[in-house]
Every structure is written in C-alpha cells, then in structure tokens.
Design a protein around this motif. Structure first.
Motif, PDB file in Angstrom:
ATOM      1  N   SER A  62     -45.303 -15.121  63.874  1.00  0.00           N
ATOM      2  CA  SER A  62     -45.903 -16.025  64.852  1.00  0.00           C
ATOM      3  C   SER A  62     -45.923 -15.361  66.228  1.00  0.00           C
ATOM      4  N   LEU A  63     -46.991 -15.636  66.977  1.00  0.00           N
ATOM      5  CA  LEU A  63     -47.116 -15.161  68.349  1.00  0.00           C
ATOM      6  C   LEU A  63     -46.951 -16.342  69.297  1.00  0.00           C
ATOM      7  N   PHE A  64     -46.323 -16.119  70.432  1.00  0.00           N
ATOM      8  CA  PHE A  64     -46.201 -17.177  71.430  1.00  0.00           C
ATOM      9  C   PHE A  64     -46.056 -16.556  72.808  1.00  0.00           C
ATOM     10  N   ASN A  65     -46.231 -17.381  73.816  1.00  0.00           N
ATOM     11  CA  ASN A  65     -46.120 -16.950  75.195  1.00  0.00           C
ATOM     12  C   ASN A  65     -44.702 -17.205  75.672  1.00  0.00           C
ATOM     13  N   GLY A  66     -43.950 -16.128  75.880  1.00  0.00           N
ATOM     14  CA  GLY A  66     -42.585 -16.260  76.351  1.00  0.00           C
ATOM     15  C   GLY A  66     -42.477 -16.229  77.860  1.00  0.00           C
ATOM     16  N   GLY A  67     -43.604 -16.194  78.552  1.00  0.00           N
ATOM     17  CA  GLY A  67     -43.596 -16.179  80.008  1.00  0.00           C
ATOM     18  C   GLY A  67     -44.190 -17.451  80.579  1.00  0.00           C
ATOM     19  N   ASP A  85     -52.664 -17.097  66.877  1.00  0.00           N
ATOM     20  CA  ASP A  85     -51.224 -17.018  67.104  1.00  0.00           C
ATOM     21  C   ASP A  85     -50.433 -16.703  65.837  1.00  0.00           C
ATOM     22  N   LEU A  86     -51.092 -16.098  64.845  1.00  0.00           N
ATOM     23  CA  LEU A  86     -50.420 -15.811  63.578  1.00  0.00           C
ATOM     24  C   LEU A  86     -50.906 -14.480  63.019  1.00  0.00           C
ATOM     25  N   VAL A  87     -49.949 -13.589  62.688  1.00  0.00           N
ATOM     26  CA  VAL A  87     -50.266 -12.281  62.112  1.00  0.00           C
ATOM     27  C   VAL A  87     -49.814 -12.276  60.654  1.00  0.00           C
ATOM     28  N   PHE A 141     -46.718  -1.276  63.869  1.00  0.00           N
ATOM     29  CA  PHE A 141     -48.007  -1.677  64.402  1.00  0.00           C
ATOM     30  C   PHE A 141     -47.790  -2.472  65.683  1.00  0.00           C
ATOM     31  N   THR A 142     -48.838  -2.575  66.485  1.00  0.00           N
ATOM     32  CA  THR A 142     -48.742  -3.282  67.757  1.00  0.00           C
ATOM     33  C   THR A 142     -49.638  -4.511  67.749  1.00  0.00           C
ATOM     34  N   VAL A 143     -49.196  -5.519  68.502  1.00  0.00           N
ATOM     35  CA  VAL A 143     -50.004  -6.704  68.779  1.00  0.00           C
ATOM     36  C   VAL A 143     -50.275  -6.689  70.277  1.00  0.00           C
ATOM     37  N   GLU A 144     -51.533  -6.780  70.651  1.00  0.00           N
ATOM     38  CA  GLU A 144     -51.924  -6.660  72.049  1.00  0.00           C
ATOM     39  C   GLU A 144     -52.497  -7.977  72.561  1.00  0.00           C
ATOM     40  N   SER A 145     -52.203  -8.273  73.834  1.00  0.00           N
ATOM     41  CA  SER A 145     -52.769  -9.466  74.469  1.00  0.00           C
ATOM     42  C   SER A 145     -53.476  -9.068  75.754  1.00  0.00           C
ATOM     43  N   GLN A 146     -54.415  -9.884  76.153  1.00  0.00           N
ATOM     44  CA  GLN A 146     -55.225  -9.582  77.336  1.00  0.00           C
ATOM     45  C   GLN A 146     -54.400  -9.648  78.625  1.00  0.00           C
ATOM     46  N   ASN A 147     -53.500 -10.645  78.729  1.00  0.00           N
ATOM     47  CA  ASN A 147     -52.759 -10.846  79.969  1.00  0.00           C
ATOM     48  C   ASN A 147     -51.244 -10.716  79.822  1.00  0.00           C
ATOM     49  N   GLY A 148     -50.742 -10.702  78.567  1.00  0.00           N
ATOM     50  CA  GLY A 148     -49.297 -10.780  78.367  1.00  0.00           C
ATOM     51  C   GLY A 148     -48.648  -9.537  77.814  1.00  0.00           C
TER      52      GLY A 148
END
Length: 336
Positions: A130-135, A168-170, A188-195
């Motif tokens: 799962s992906l989430f915003n920790g900021g 939000d799911l890999v 492997f990497t997961v990339e976000s536009q702002n985070g």
C-alpha cells in the motif's frame, strides 16, 4: 499581522475574508489591491470583492496551492492604493500574505518483501504494498505515482514484476520458472510527483527437492548353480529436500553400469523393484555389482548399487566309519 494560510500541494483553495475601511477623515474610494509576489512562485493568490458598505469594503482572499511545485513558505503583499485621478487619496497600505505549504512524503506499507518457491512448483501468489502520504496533506497531494526501474543483484533474468494495481496499491509477483535453486535479490522504486521516491527490496528463495533412493545399496546372495533365486528387493524413491514427492517431477531409470543380465529393475513410483534373472544361476563363484542411475526433473540425480555374491555349493561334512565295532582274539603271551 500577516494573513496566514496553511495547505499542502494538491489541496483545494482556502479562503479568508478581510475588511478594508478609511481610517482617517473624509470619504475614500477603496479599490481591490494589487498582488505583489515575493519570490519566484506566482499565481497562487487572488483577491475579489465580497460586498460591504461605502465605508468598509469586504474582500475574499484566496490561496491556491494546486500549482505550486513543492512545500515551503510562499509570500505576497496586497497593496491597497488610491488612483492618481481621484480627489481624495490615501497613503498606500499593504497586507502581507503567507502561504505555508507542507511537504507531502510518499510512504509504503513495507520496504521489503520475501518470496519462497520450490523448484518446478507453481509461482507463489502475488503480494501487495500500500502507498500513502506520510507527510502533509491528503494522498492526492503526492500527485501522480508510478513504478520506476527494477535492478537485479546478479544473473537470473527478469524474474520480478511490479505494477500499480491502483493509484495507492502496488502488486508484486515473481516468475521463478527456469531459475536454479538459490537466493535472488532485486529492488524496485515507487515514484511520486510531489512526495519523493521509495525503494522496495525483494528477495526470492528457490528451494530444491532432492531425489533419494532408500536403501542406496541392495545385496543378494546365492550359491553357485542354485536353482532357487532370492526374492525381489524394494528400493523406495523419496524426496529428502524441499516440497513433496511430487516436487521431484518426472523420475527416470537409466541403464545398469556395467550391464548386468542377471538383474531386472522395474520403476513404478515410489518403488524401484529389483529382481534376479535366471541368468544368475549360470554365474560362477564371486562378487558381482552394478549401478542403476536415477534422474529426476527437478530433484537432481541418484543411484542404487546392487551387489550379488555367489558362493560355493558345498554340502555340510558328515563323518562315516567303516565299522561300528572291532573284535580281537589272542593268547596270553602272544605278540600283538
């Protein structure tokens, strides 16, 4: 004091209302302010009239972080001034506006994953991260997310698959077909536009079945020229490694080495049945041996040694006397 806003990238605009009035004597026409940005980022602030009276005008100040590249403190001044052609003019007045944009931070539910599979078996089921915003801000503040590149520790081919099942799911899966037993690693990497970017470590363990015949040596014994052959012997084929007996895959029996016409072998898993043939009765006294090779599709190789001992055909000894008693007749004084 400044007019302060707090937000995160991707958040909707937030509004505050201010009232501007004539703090001196006479009448004064109040106009919407000019916006002066302090810094390189512009376009995030707007001011529109929101009613009021002739003595006090209301304005709605809107701060919109949607187009801002990242978190930080953004500043602007609202400059209220009279027009040059107006009869009544006041000294310009300014209001500082602050927009504090928090920094979103991409986080993952797990930064490492481990898979185990038995060689030749079906691939393990896919797992999810799962992906989430920790900021700061909501998940949308991260912007677009995507899977970056995959790097492998060493040889083994491209056995790892990672894809976004949703924003939000890999979904992560491995394809172990053709891999030799051992340990494999990838990242492997997961990339976000702002985070930012997160890395996920994946390990794959390929375990091996092991072909094992029990017993590994079979011995037969007979006498030379004996008409009755010993009964058959059974060797059980098992898997002493990972998985079950089925994990061995196909098991085959090779030719005896050296060739042995005195032996037959029948493989019907899990049993290998060994029997002597009539040709054994023609063998002379001595020891004879051969090896039977076994091979499995996934569990390696093995062998069974067969030993035949042929001994002399000698009956048990029996003592035989020519007479059961002896009688002598003589006269006293005669020679023997």
């Amino acid at each position: 004091s400044p007019l302060a806003f707090a937000a995160a990238p991707g958040n909707p605009p937030s509004n505050q209302q201010i009232t501007v009035r004539n703090g001196g004597n006479g009448t004064l026409t109040i106009h919407p302010p000019e916006v002066h940005y302090l810094g390189g980022s512009t376009g995030w602030l707007s001011v529109v009239p929101a009613g009021g009276t002739s003595l006090a005008k209301d304005f709605e100040v809107r701060a919109d972080p949607a187009q801002l590249p990242s978190g930080g403190l953004f500043l602007a001044n609202l400059l209220f001034s009279s027009q040059p052609e107006e009869d009544t003019r006041a000294q310009p007045a300014s209001l500082e506006v602050q927009l504090n944009v928090g920094q979103p931070e991409l986080s993952v539910s797990s930064s490492s994953m481990a898979f185990t599979v038995v060689r030749g078996a079906d691939d393990p089921e896919a797992e999810e991260i799962s992906l989430f915003n920790g900021g700061a801000g909501s998940f949308d503040a991260l912007g677009n997310t995507q899977i970056g590149g995959i790097t492998y520790d060493g040889p083994g081919g491209e056995w790892l698959r990672a894809a976004l099942a949703s924003s939000d799911l890999v979904e992560v899966e491995v394809e172990a077909g053709g891999l030799e037993p051992g340990e494999y690693g990838a990242e492997f990497t997961v990339e976000s536009q702002n985070g930012g970017v997160q890395s996920v470590r994946v390990t794959l363990t390929v375990e091996a079945p092991a072909l094992t015949p029990t017993p590994g040596t079979v011995s037969f014994g007979m006498v030379e020229g004996g008409g009755t052959l010993p009964g058959p012997a059974i060797v059980v084929i098992t898997n002493s490694g990972a998985g079950t007996s089925a994990s061995l895959g196909a098991v085959t029996l090779g030719e005896a080495d050296p060739a042995a016409s005195w032996l037959t072998a029948d493989l019907t898993l899990p049993d290998l049945t060994l029997s002597l043939t009539p040709a054994a009765t023609s063998l002379g006294v001595g020891s004879y041996s051969t090896r039977l090779p076994l091979a499995s599709e996934h569990g390696g190789e093995g062998e069974v040694e067969v030993v035949l001992s042929v001994s002399w055909n000698v009956d048990d000894p029996i003592l035989t006397l020519s007479a059961t008693e002896v009688e002598f007749n003589a006269v006293k004084g005669d020679p023997p």
